[in-house]
Design an enzyme around this catalytic site. Structure first.
Site, PDB file in Angstrom:
ATOM      1  CG  HIS A  91      -6.343   4.084   6.866  1.00  0.00           C
ATOM      2  ND1 HIS A  91      -5.322   4.017   5.948  1.00  0.00           N
ATOM      3  CD2 HIS A  91      -5.791   3.683   8.040  1.00  0.00           C
ATOM      4  CE1 HIS A  91      -4.219   3.601   6.547  1.00  0.00           C
ATOM      5  NE2 HIS A  91      -4.481   3.376   7.818  1.00  0.00           N
ATOM      6  CG  HIS A 115      -1.777   8.979  -0.286  1.00  0.00           C
ATOM      7  ND1 HIS A 115      -0.810   9.387   0.589  1.00  0.00           N
ATOM      8  CD2 HIS A 115      -2.057   7.688   0.015  1.00  0.00           C
ATOM      9  CE1 HIS A 115      -0.513   8.387   1.388  1.00  0.00           C
ATOM     10  NE2 HIS A 115      -1.254   7.343   1.070  1.00  0.00           N
ATOM     11  CG  ASP A 159      -6.995   1.316  -0.803  1.00  0.00           C
ATOM     12  OD1 ASP A 159      -6.587   0.152  -0.654  1.00  0.00           O
ATOM     13  OD2 ASP A 159      -6.951   2.181   0.083  1.00  0.00           O
TER      14      ASP A 159
END
Ligand code: ACO
Length: 429
Positions: free
Chosen positions: A268, A307, A363
């Site tokens: 995460h 994702h 990210d």
């Protein structure tokens, strides 16, 4: 036009049921009436990672993973990233509408006056090991803030709730910066309330002996945009932790500590830290094919890819990639960018990633920007938690919420009799 219902035949009994469909969903409790006999508990739905279960109704964030759409309160993320600032977005998330000028001025003032933390909070920050992970420090210290504000337990008192929302948004950067300074053995820098939200964070992180810290406007804006992009993302792992823990009616500081803990994990909010470590480990563009092969052989993950919801592209990743070039104008080009770009190029052409719909997520590039701005990797999840606080607290008001208490499908032993230690064999039976 068909009916808004679902017809279900239970083939065990031949019974038929008509279940209402509301907003594209059916209520899981409707299945409980499906029983083989009167002693039967009723049918459960099994969804261990909530892959197809809505845990709430929400008017905060809209996300279409197939089309790569992300909107806060109806506003496209691209427009907010270009035209708004983090504090305004935090207002939007928590209040439902963009502020008027007067509302914005008051909001900015209200957040600013809550940026300081109690001096005793500084003391327990000092108690951590010199090399403590700043995210571990943040998890603990934000939870500990509940002891300074016992009235925060009055979660149904609207005035108290609004106050705690402001305190949380305002104090997270201060806790984060103190954790960072502690890890460097440097003195804590108090908030400078003349600066913007992001400018003040840079001040608390980087100010040394100068009388006044003047943040670089490009970096200040870049940080603000990153904060806008990270402010909310509907029911992800940490939001779910916030909801589940908050559903026990605990104070919001404790619930945010749980949310931060969830964000800490490498799948995460810890992913941007993992991306940087991965890029450093790869070290050179020529090592990429070997690395990709190892990923495909199941020896590891390509961090920053994939994702649960986005199966086409992550709209935040597109904005961040552009932002990276603006930051590099100031900081110089980060050599890891070349590895990231090549990794992305190869992965996007590779059947393994195409088949599984794995694309760069938020990210993949954020870590490279953070590193260029001088942050150590351990600060990356902390920089995620600061803006996400607005999203977490935006969920506090949900009249339909009851204590979160999932069911389980029991697959263990039937009833059996206890044997004393002397009578047990090697397997305990
Ligand atoms: N690298 C390599 N393979 C991957 C990756 C990856 N990053 N992500 C998924 N896969 C593979 C899985 O091994 C699986 O393959 P299989 O079908 O052959 O078994 C398939 O793709 C489907 O993946 P799942 O793990 O089932 O997808 P899920 O939706 O459960 O996981 C997650 C999503 C956790 C984000 C995953 O893609 C992942 O671990 N990514 C890397 C970590 C990361 O970047 N996390 C940040 C997410 S964004 C955020 O939280 C802010």
């Amino acid at each position: 036009m068909g009916k808004d219902t679902l017809s279900v035949t239970d083939n065990r009994t031949g019974q038929q049921f008509e279940i209402p469909i509301e907003d594209g969903s059916v209520r899981a409790m409707e299945f409980r009436q499906m029983k083989v006999d009167d002693d039967d508990f009723g049918l459960l739905t099994y969804d261990p990672a909530f892959t197809n279960t809505a845990s709430c109704r929400s008017a905060v964030t809209y996300l279409d993973g197939e089309k790569g759409i992300l909107r806060y309160r109806g506003y496209p993320i691209e427009q907010l990233a270009e035209k708004s600032n983090y504090l305004e977005v935090a207002y939007l998330l928590t209040h439902g509408e963009l502020p008027t000028r007067a509302e914005y001025v008051k909001w900015e003032h209200d957040i600013t006056i809550h940026t300081f933390i109690h001096e005793n909070a500084k003391k327990f920050m000092e108690g951590f090991q010199y090399d403590a992970h700043p995210m571990g420090m943040l998890v603990s210290t934000v939870g500990a803030l509940s002891t300074f504000y016992p009235e925060a337990k009055e979660i149904y008192d609207e005035e108290v709730r609004q106050l705690e929302i402001k305190r949380l948004i305002a104090k997270m950067p201060t806790l984060a910066a103190f954790a960072y300074r502690h890890s460097l053995g440097q003195p804590y820098v108090y908030p400078d309330n003349d600066l913007s939200f992001s400018g003040n964070l840079l001040n608390m992180l980087y100010k040394m002996s100068e009388a006044k810290y003047n943040p670089d406007p490009v970096l200040e804006r870049a940080l603000d945009v990153l904060f806008i992009l990270h402010a909310d993302h509907e029911q992800n792992c940490s939001a779910n932790a916030m909801r589940a823990v908050g559903s026990s009616q605990v104070d919001p500081y404790s619930a945010i500590a749980a949310a931060c803990a969830a964000l800490y994990g490498p799948l995460h909010g810890g992913a941007n830290e993992a991306v940087l470590r991965m890029l450093n480990e790869i070290g050179d563009v020529k090592e990429i094919p070997g690395f990709i092969k190892r990923v495909k052989d199941g020896e590891g993950l390509l961090f920053g890819f994939g994702h649960r919801v986005y199966k086409n592209f992550d709209p935040r990743a597109l904005i961040i990639k552009k932002l990276a070039y603006q930051v590099f104008e100031v900081t110089g080009r980060n050599p890891l960018l070349d590895i990231a770009l090549e990794l992305e190029r190869i992965a996007l052409e590779d059947e393994y990633f195409i088949e599984r719909k794995l694309y760069p997520n938020v990210d993949f590039y954020s870590g490279i920007i953070y590193q260029s701005m001088g942050f150590p990797v351990t600060m990356f999840p902390v920089l995620f938690a600061i803006p996400r606080t607005a999203g977490w607290v935006a969920m506090l008001d949900d009249a339909a919420q009851k204590i979160a208490r999932p069911r389980q499908v029991y697959i263990g032993a039937e009833q059996r009799d206890f044997l004393s230690l002397a009578k047990r064999n090697s397997t305990g039976g």
